[in-house]
Design an enzyme around this catalytic site. Sequence first.
Site, PDB file in Angstrom:
ATOM      1  N   SER A   1      27.854 -65.655 -29.122  1.00 46.79           N
ATOM      2  CA  SER A   1      26.474 -66.079 -29.377  1.00 46.79           C
ATOM      3  C   SER A   1      25.552 -65.324 -28.425  1.00 46.79           C
ATOM      4  CB  SER A   1      26.364 -67.584 -29.095  1.00 46.79           C
ATOM      5  OG  SER A   1      25.012 -67.999 -29.076  1.00 46.79           O
TER       6      SER A   1
ATOM      7  N   TYR B   1      28.196 -75.332 -24.239  1.00 49.49           N
ATOM      8  CA  TYR B   1      28.169 -74.234 -25.228  1.00 49.49           C
ATOM      9  C   TYR B   1      27.958 -72.896 -24.522  1.00 49.49           C
ATOM     10  CZ  TYR B   1      26.890 -71.869 -29.637  1.00 49.49           C
ATOM     11  OH  TYR B   1      26.825 -71.019 -30.731  1.00 49.49           O
TER      12      TYR B   1
HETATM   13  P1  NAD Z   1      29.333 -74.473 -38.941  1.00 51.41           P
HETATM   14  O1  NAD Z   1      29.187 -75.832 -38.342  1.00 51.41           O
HETATM   15  O2  NAD Z   1      28.683 -74.175 -40.245  1.00 51.41           O
HETATM   16  O3  NAD Z   1      30.882 -74.103 -39.066  1.00 51.41           O
HETATM   17  C1  NAD Z   1      31.794 -74.372 -38.033  1.00 51.41           C
HETATM   18  C2  NAD Z   1      33.198 -74.254 -38.574  1.00 51.41           C
HETATM   19  O4  NAD Z   1      34.118 -74.568 -37.514  1.00 51.41           O
HETATM   20  C3  NAD Z   1      33.497 -75.229 -39.717  1.00 51.41           C
HETATM   21  O5  NAD Z   1      34.355 -74.615 -40.658  1.00 51.41           O
HETATM   22  C4  NAD Z   1      34.235 -76.368 -38.996  1.00 51.41           C
HETATM   23  O6  NAD Z   1      35.087 -77.131 -39.850  1.00 51.41           O
HETATM   24  C5  NAD Z   1      35.013 -75.557 -37.990  1.00 51.41           C
HETATM   25  N1  NAD Z   1      35.520 -76.377 -36.878  1.00 51.41           N
HETATM   26  C6  NAD Z   1      34.829 -77.182 -36.041  1.00 51.41           C
HETATM   27  N2  NAD Z   1      35.672 -77.775 -35.180  1.00 51.41           N
HETATM   28  C7  NAD Z   1      36.908 -77.319 -35.476  1.00 51.41           C
HETATM   29  C8  NAD Z   1      38.206 -77.560 -34.952  1.00 51.41           C
HETATM   30  N3  NAD Z   1      38.412 -78.409 -33.930  1.00 51.41           N
HETATM   31  N4  NAD Z   1      39.268 -76.938 -35.507  1.00 51.41           N
HETATM   32  C9  NAD Z   1      39.091 -76.092 -36.574  1.00 51.41           C
HETATM   33  N5  NAD Z   1      37.889 -75.813 -37.103  1.00 51.41           N
HETATM   34  C10 NAD Z   1      36.820 -76.427 -36.556  1.00 51.41           C
HETATM   35  O7  NAD Z   1      28.842 -73.462 -37.798  1.00 51.41           O
HETATM   36  P2  NAD Z   1      28.326 -71.951 -37.848  1.00 51.41           P
HETATM   37  O8  NAD Z   1      26.875 -71.970 -37.564  1.00 51.41           O
HETATM   38  O9  NAD Z   1      28.830 -71.245 -39.037  1.00 51.41           O
HETATM   39  O10 NAD Z   1      29.032 -71.386 -36.541  1.00 51.41           O
HETATM   40  C11 NAD Z   1      30.160 -70.537 -36.552  1.00 51.41           C
HETATM   41  C12 NAD Z   1      30.292 -69.856 -35.199  1.00 51.41           C
HETATM   42  O11 NAD Z   1      29.146 -69.033 -34.961  1.00 51.41           O
HETATM   43  C13 NAD Z   1      30.390 -70.817 -34.025  1.00 51.41           C
HETATM   44  O12 NAD Z   1      31.310 -70.326 -33.079  1.00 51.41           O
HETATM   45  C14 NAD Z   1      28.986 -70.793 -33.453  1.00 51.41           C
HETATM   46  O13 NAD Z   1      28.959 -71.112 -32.089  1.00 51.41           O
HETATM   47  C15 NAD Z   1      28.603 -69.353 -33.698  1.00 51.41           C
HETATM   48  N6  NAD Z   1      27.168 -69.103 -33.715  1.00 51.41           N
HETATM   49  C16 NAD Z   1      26.371 -69.728 -34.632  1.00 51.41           C
HETATM   50  C17 NAD Z   1      25.009 -69.469 -34.628  1.00 51.41           C
HETATM   51  C18 NAD Z   1      24.079 -70.102 -35.619  1.00 51.41           C
HETATM   52  O14 NAD Z   1      22.865 -69.961 -35.444  1.00 51.41           O
HETATM   53  N7  NAD Z   1      24.556 -70.746 -36.661  1.00 51.41           N
HETATM   54  C19 NAD Z   1      24.459 -68.603 -33.667  1.00 51.41           C
HETATM   55  C20 NAD Z   1      25.312 -68.003 -32.742  1.00 51.41           C
HETATM   56  C21 NAD Z   1      26.653 -68.256 -32.782  1.00 51.41           C
END
Ligand code: NAD
Length: 260
Positions: A142, A155
């Site tokens: 991130s 985080y």
């Molecule tokens: P999201 O909530 O849409 O998806 C998260 C996924 O992780 C889901 O499939 C969920 O079931 C899975 N998950 C959660 N806990 C779990 C566990 N204990 N075991 C297995 N799977 C698990 O989130 P997203 O926004 O798609 O985020 C994905 C990644 O990108 C994350 O690592 C997040 O930190 C990172 N990220 C997101 C953003 C954003 O703005 N959305 C920005 C920077 C980084």
Amino acid sequence: MLKGLSAIVTGSTSGIGLGIAETLARAGVRVMLNGFGDARQIEQQRAALEAETSVRVAYSPADMTQPAQVRQMVIEAEEQFGAVDILVNNAGIQFIAPVDEFPDEKWSQILAVNLTSNFHTIKAALPGMKRRNHGRIVNITSAHGLVASPYKSAYVAAKHGALGLTKTVALEVAETGITCNAICPGYVRTPLVDGQIKEQARAHRLSEQQVVEDVILASQPNKRFVGQQELADLVLFLCSDSAASITGAALTMDGGWTAR
Ligand code: NAD
């Protein structure tokens, strides 16, 4: 280009991970999906992607907080596909509170999913990659792996840690055909961010539109969300032969956030 390879994408039942899994499958890569959600809906997603792409799409329900389940997921992928050539560590969760009020169990859970699971997937998948002298590890960290924001202590700590892990693994395998990189996205409109928008709107008594414009995108100079496809396409590039010399990198995709 990547046809015939096999991948695991953790946390791919939703958001960014699902987009990456779909993009890899469309490029001819066998994919193991992972993550939580409604079992019937996950099976529908899996079967639809398999039907659309004619490549094998599997699913592991492994909980990324449980090292034994993480190891089992990698073993199952190796058994079903014959190899894990591509590992995308994407599963992630968020919780927002001042550090002196941050619940202990939330701290431990965020560190387990966002950081420690990356160690366990890499540890389990690396021996096979070393035997084949080929592998691509992409950790979705991130902008918060590079800079901090208040109230996100666990985080931010986990994402900074994931960058440290990325660099260390890259150095350890630098003389092999394996690369290990991190992508550091800014805000991407996914269920994770939708949850934050709703929380902030309640907390600040603002409309969701105001939260998007004045709170969420305030840190992103280009004032727009990163596209899920843009991110998936960067993963695809990092998995290609053209990216063989990119390793140990923290690639930002944040609309200029960390350029400030
Ligand atoms: P999201 O909530 O849409 O998806 C998260 C996924 O992780 C889901 O499939 C969920 O079931 C899975 N998950 C959660 N806990 C779990 C566990 N204990 N075991 C297995 N799977 C698990 O989130 P997203 O926004 O798609 O985020 C994905 C990644 O990108 C994350 O690592 C997040 O930190 C990172 N990220 C997101 C953003 C954003 O703005 N959305 C920005 C920077 C980084």
